[in-house]
Design an enzyme around this catalytic site. Structure first.
Site, PDB file in Angstrom:
ATOM      1  N   HIS A 377      56.862  35.015 104.272  1.00  0.00           N
ATOM      2  CA  HIS A 377      56.409  36.403 104.099  1.00  0.00           C
ATOM      3  C   HIS A 377      56.860  36.811 105.554  1.00  0.00           C
ATOM      4  CE1 HIS A 377      54.379  35.821 100.845  1.00  0.00           C
ATOM      5  NE2 HIS A 377      54.154  34.955 100.784  1.00  0.00           N
ATOM      6  N   LYS A 568      44.447  48.642 104.099  1.00  0.00           N
ATOM      7  CA  LYS A 568      45.366  47.587 105.167  1.00  0.00           C
ATOM      8  C   LYS A 568      45.607  46.502 105.975  1.00  0.00           C
ATOM      9  CE  LYS A 568      49.438  50.335 104.741  1.00  0.00           C
ATOM     10  NZ  LYS A 568      50.950  49.724 103.845  1.00  0.00           N
ATOM     11  N   ARG A 569      45.545  45.494 106.153  1.00  0.00           N
ATOM     12  CA  ARG A 569      44.928  44.972 107.832  1.00  0.00           C
ATOM     13  C   ARG A 569      45.435  46.244 109.116  1.00  0.00           C
ATOM     14  NH1 ARG A 569      47.738  41.172 111.039  1.00  0.00           N
ATOM     15  NH2 ARG A 569      49.598  41.422 108.486  1.00  0.00           N
ATOM     16  N   LYS A 574      52.075  48.233 111.343  1.00  0.00           N
ATOM     17  CA  LYS A 574      51.489  49.141 110.569  1.00  0.00           C
ATOM     18  C   LYS A 574      51.330  49.987 110.695  1.00  0.00           C
ATOM     19  CE  LYS A 574      49.735  45.286 108.031  1.00  0.00           C
ATOM     20  NZ  LYS A 574      50.687  44.658 106.376  1.00  0.00           N
ATOM     21  N   THR A 676      51.912  45.294  99.370  1.00  0.00           N
ATOM     22  CA  THR A 676      51.633  45.408  97.464  1.00  0.00           C
ATOM     23  C   THR A 676      50.613  46.070  97.283  1.00  0.00           C
ATOM     24  OG1 THR A 676      50.031  43.673  97.937  1.00  0.00           O
ATOM     25  CG2 THR A 676      52.177  42.654  96.980  1.00  0.00           C
ATOM     26  N   LYS A 680      50.065  48.752  94.158  1.00  0.00           N
ATOM     27  CA  LYS A 680      48.685  49.495  93.859  1.00  0.00           C
ATOM     28  C   LYS A 680      48.432  51.193  93.511  1.00  0.00           C
ATOM     29  CE  LYS A 680      47.496  44.714  94.780  1.00  0.00           C
ATOM     30  NZ  LYS A 680      47.215  44.370  96.277  1.00  0.00           N
TER      31      LYS A 680
END
Length: 827
Positions: A377, A568-569, A574, A676, A680
């Site tokens: 991952h 998100k985290r 990110k 993911t 969504k």
């Protein structure tokens, strides 16, 4: 892929039997069952019961129907000839059970009507549930999506993990900073789980090994531990959608072999009397202990070994129970390692087969390699787990011996295939000897698995080109790609009921079981009435979220503004801070020209930072500081609002995904494995602004490049820029708007003149910028300008929104699971 050969559990439902209120799905059956549970299980009545009593009674009503109609045990599965999938994951984020199980049983409205007769609101009881925070983010949520799909597709499976007493922390925002609050998700009990005290296994830790020769002159090894604890099974049924199957999620809790030393108590040593209990239970006390200290590292390694040995012992028990031979273990079991956390299972299965069941090495290794498959991952080398050899050997002495033996035999193969290549030998070794010695868990998982997969096409290619390049050279046939997917049941059907109703009306068959059916929506993109209905549904979920935002944060937002969401985290790669740079760019433009015509936007952030990750926590503080300035400035707050939505979890995500207009997927290209959340958001009609990273590449291909806002460097360009000596300060000097934004932050204007608070963040960007924010800044700003322009054409925006939903068929977790079945598990 059905399990038609599996024997039905006794007591299956007879839908023609109206007297069976414990199983029936009618309003009257649910009412009677609810009253029975309230009275006989909880000793209460609708008038005297607490809200938690009412929730528990309803949960028991639902649980009864799951167990009586649908539940298969491992023993049931073992009697068939089908292979069983065992999904090993240190994380599961199932989300709230009640609403999901009602939805999958198809009795949400029956339950609502039954409760209304007692003046009870179903939504109040749904809100009463404590969400199991048994994961950190995407890894755990993916595992739960896959369990959902396994059950929906009636594939024999079991999820194995840890029953953490305290899960991922609850997040509060105080003074703009993240504050971690203990997640006491079990404080009111958990009506969904079944304790299995008869299913417990001993777990050895520490000590030493002794070699000896048995009567048949076989060399044997005895592990004499310092400590022995036991793992006790807790089962939660995972129900499929409109499927007569529910698979177990089996979580392990650590307990002492003897929880109370009466002798020590009698001698007045009260601490010693319960010392074993405290030590043992500490193993499953908390999700991901801080492993910066040695004690934290030890506890984390204990957790990983604890759950894999319990799980493997459980599988072997079931396998032998029905008379099967262990040399055929791999023919019955397909074990998926979800990242490196469970990779100790490779060495542990070898130990169990060799030491306990007296199998010879070659047979045991053949069984092991054909049992396991490994999902990687991450492409971040620092995220590939390594354990210091001294620590590992002290806690798991027998496993270190086995790993040395695996490594010795493996390196002989490498020498034969790549003679004279010492660099390959060094990189591929299970032991890192470049400095302090470490056990490389990703290498162990790769060597001990029949297949290794990445989780998006780009990720899988980069995996073979970078972190596992040498292994791909040796075993190219071992590597494959299976792009992640999400369950449409929870993240569209249940969380967006207005959209579900519209899709049900406009599609020809059950789209929740076949997401490709949504392609039929393309025929409506020029239907004015359909576009109007689509916008109406989107506005309704935005209004719902707006109410929640005001309740949680006190910020009033306009539901008719563009909802620009990054949830998100929190992590530097990110790039939430790139989003912030855009917000401040718009802010400064408006301050310089208040008459500027820009689209009205609400920027919504959500996500948690790891407690020890200071830079991520500073980014949260930056977001909240920008929110304070923007939301309270009358020059701009008619056009811009900024919200940090606290405690982002599955429950909150179910309100956020449906309401988003724009999905921010802006990680540095080559850093995100898949993602993911991007799926969504798109499934619910959000347009994406993103880089060519992770699954963004495939989403853009599916929805059409004209329906995706692309910006930024590619993964190859990122490497090229870095190889030439990236200097972010040059971008700062040459870009007037970027310089203005950075200088504005440096000035302390966001925090009352404090020029030091954000200095670590700004200095890192100016002189290092490891995730290339400055290199991508102008491309991002230009792309965001295109977003604002398109938003002003609501008809065209709506068409693109519809096409995003219509073309998301590939990204169902059902498709992912079918690919695992065909390419890896062979079930």
């Amino acid at each position: 892929m059905s399990n038609n050969n599996v024997k039905k559990p006794h007591g299956g439902i007879n839908n023609n039997c109206p007297d069976n209120v414990r199983e029936g799905l009618t309003v009257e059956d649910i009412k009677q069952s609810f009253l029975d549970n309230l009275r006989y299980h909880l000793g209460s009545t609708p008038l005297s019961a607490s809200k938690n009593d009412l929730y528990t009674a309803l949960a028991l009503v639902v649980r009864e129907r799951i167990f009586r109609q649908h539940f298969y045990s491992l023993e049931n599965y073992s009697e068939s000839e089908n292979r069983i999938v065992a999904y090993l994951s240190a994380e599961f984020l199932p989300g709230p059970h009640l609403s999901n199980n009602l939805f999958n049983l198809g009795i949400t409205e029956q339950a609502r009507e039954a409760l209304s007769s007692f003046a009870i609101d179903l939504d109040d009881l749904i809100e009463q549930e404590e969400e199991p925070g048994l994961g950190n983010g995407g890894l755990g949520r993916l595992a739960s999506c896959y369990l959902d799909s396994l059950a929906t597709l009636s594939i024999p499976a079991v999820g194995y993990g840890i029953r953490y007493e305290f899960g991922i922390f609850d997040q509060e925002i105080r003074g703009g900073w993240q504050v971690e609050i203990t997640d006491k998700w079990l404080r009111k009990g958990n009506p969904w789980e079944i304790i299995r005290p008869n299913l417990s296994y001993k777990v050895k830790l520490g000590g030493y090994t002794e070699a000896w020769t048995d009567r048949k002159e076989r060399l044997r090894v005895r592990w004499i531990p310092d400590t022995v604890v036991k793992g006790v099974a807790y089962d939660t049924p995972v129900l499929g959608y409109k499927a007569h199957s529910a698979n177990p999620l089996r979580l392990w809790k650590a307990e002492a072999i003897e929880s109370f030393d009466f002798s020590a108590f009698n001698h007045g040593d009260y601490y010693m009397a319960v010392q074993d209990k405290m030590f043992s239970e500490n193993i499953t006390k908390v999700l991901y202990p801080n492993d910066e200290s040695t004690s934290g590292k030890v506890l984390r390694l204990e957790q990983q070994f604890f759950f894999v040995t319990c799980s493997l012992q459980d599988m072997i028990r079931v396998h032998l129970l029905i008379g099967r031979k262990l040399k055929d273990f791999h023919k019955k079991w397909a074990i998926q390692l979800n990242d490196t956390h469970p990779s100790l299972a490779v060495a542990e299965l070898m130990r169990l087969l060799i030491d306990k069941h007296l199998m010879d090495w070659d047979t045991a290794w053949n069984v092991t390699c054909n049992t396991f498959a490994y999902t990687n991952h991450t492409l971040l080398p620092e995220a590939l787990e390594k354990w210091p050899v001294p620590l590992f050997g002290k806690l798991l002495p027998r496993h270190l011996e086995i790993i040395y033996e695996i490594n010795s035999r493996f390196l002989e193969i490498v020498k034969k295939v790549f003679p004279g290549d010492d660099g390959k030998l060094s990189r591929m070794s299970l032991i890192d000897e470049s400095g302090d010695r470490y056990v490389r868990m990703a290498n162990l998982a790769t060597v001990g698995s029949s297949k290794v997969n990445g989780v998006a096409r780009l990720h899988s290619e980069l995996l073979k080109d970078t972190v596992l390049n040498d292994f791909a050279d040796l075993w190219p046939e071992k590597f494959c790609n299976i792009t992640n997917g999400v369950t449409p049941r929870r993240f569209a059907g249940m969380s967006n009921p207005g959209l579900k109703k519209l899709l049900d009306e406009k599609t020809s068959k059950e789209w929740l079981n076949d997401l490709s059916v949504l392609k039929e929506l393309e025929s409506f993109i020029n239907d004015k009435n359909f576009l109007k209905e689509w916008r109406k549904i989107k506005l309704s979920v935005k209004k719902r979220l707006s109410v929640i935002i005001e309740q949680r944060t006190g910020v009033q937002v306009d539901p008719e503004s563009l909802f620009d969401v990054q949830a998100k985290r929190i992590h530097e790669y990110k790039r939430q801070h790139l989003n912030v740079l855009h917000i401040l760019t718009l802010y400064l433009r408006l301050k310089q020209n208040p008459e500027l015509n820009i689209s009205k936007r609400t920027f919504i952030f959500g996500g948690k930072a790891a407690p020890g990750y200071y830079m991520a926590k500073l980014i949260i503080k930056l977001i909240n500081s920008v929110a304070d300035i923007v939301n309270n400035d009358p020059d701009v707050n008619g056009c811009l609002k900024v919200v940090f939505f606290p405690d982002y979890n599955v429950t909150n995500a179910q309100n956020v995904y449906p309401a988003a207009d724009l999905s921010e997927q802006i990680s540095t290209a080559g850093k995100e494995a898949s993602g993911t959340g991007n799926m969504k958001f798109s499934l619910n009609g959000a347009l994406t602004i993103g880089t060519l990273d992770g699954a963004n590449v495939e989403i853009r291909e599916e929805v059409g490049e004209e329906n995706f806002f692309l910006f930024g460097l590619t993964a190859a360009e990122v490497q090229e820029v870095k190889s030439k000596g990236y200097n972010p300060y040059v971008y700062y000097e040459q870009n007037t708007e970027l310089r203005g934004v950075i200088d504005f932050i440096r000035s302390g204007a966001l925090v009352g003149g404090d020029t030091e608070l954000f200095r670590p963040l700004i200095d890192n960007l100016l002189h290092n910028d490891p995730y290339l924010l400055f290199a991508d800044y102008q491309s991002y700003i230009d792309c965001q300008d295109q977003v604002g322009k398109l938003w002003q054409n609501q008809a065209e925006w709506t068409r693109k929104s519809i096409l995003n939903t219509a073309r998301m068929g590939k990204f169902s977790s059902d498709r992912s699971i079918r690919e695992y079945c065909n390419l890896i598990w062979h079930v």
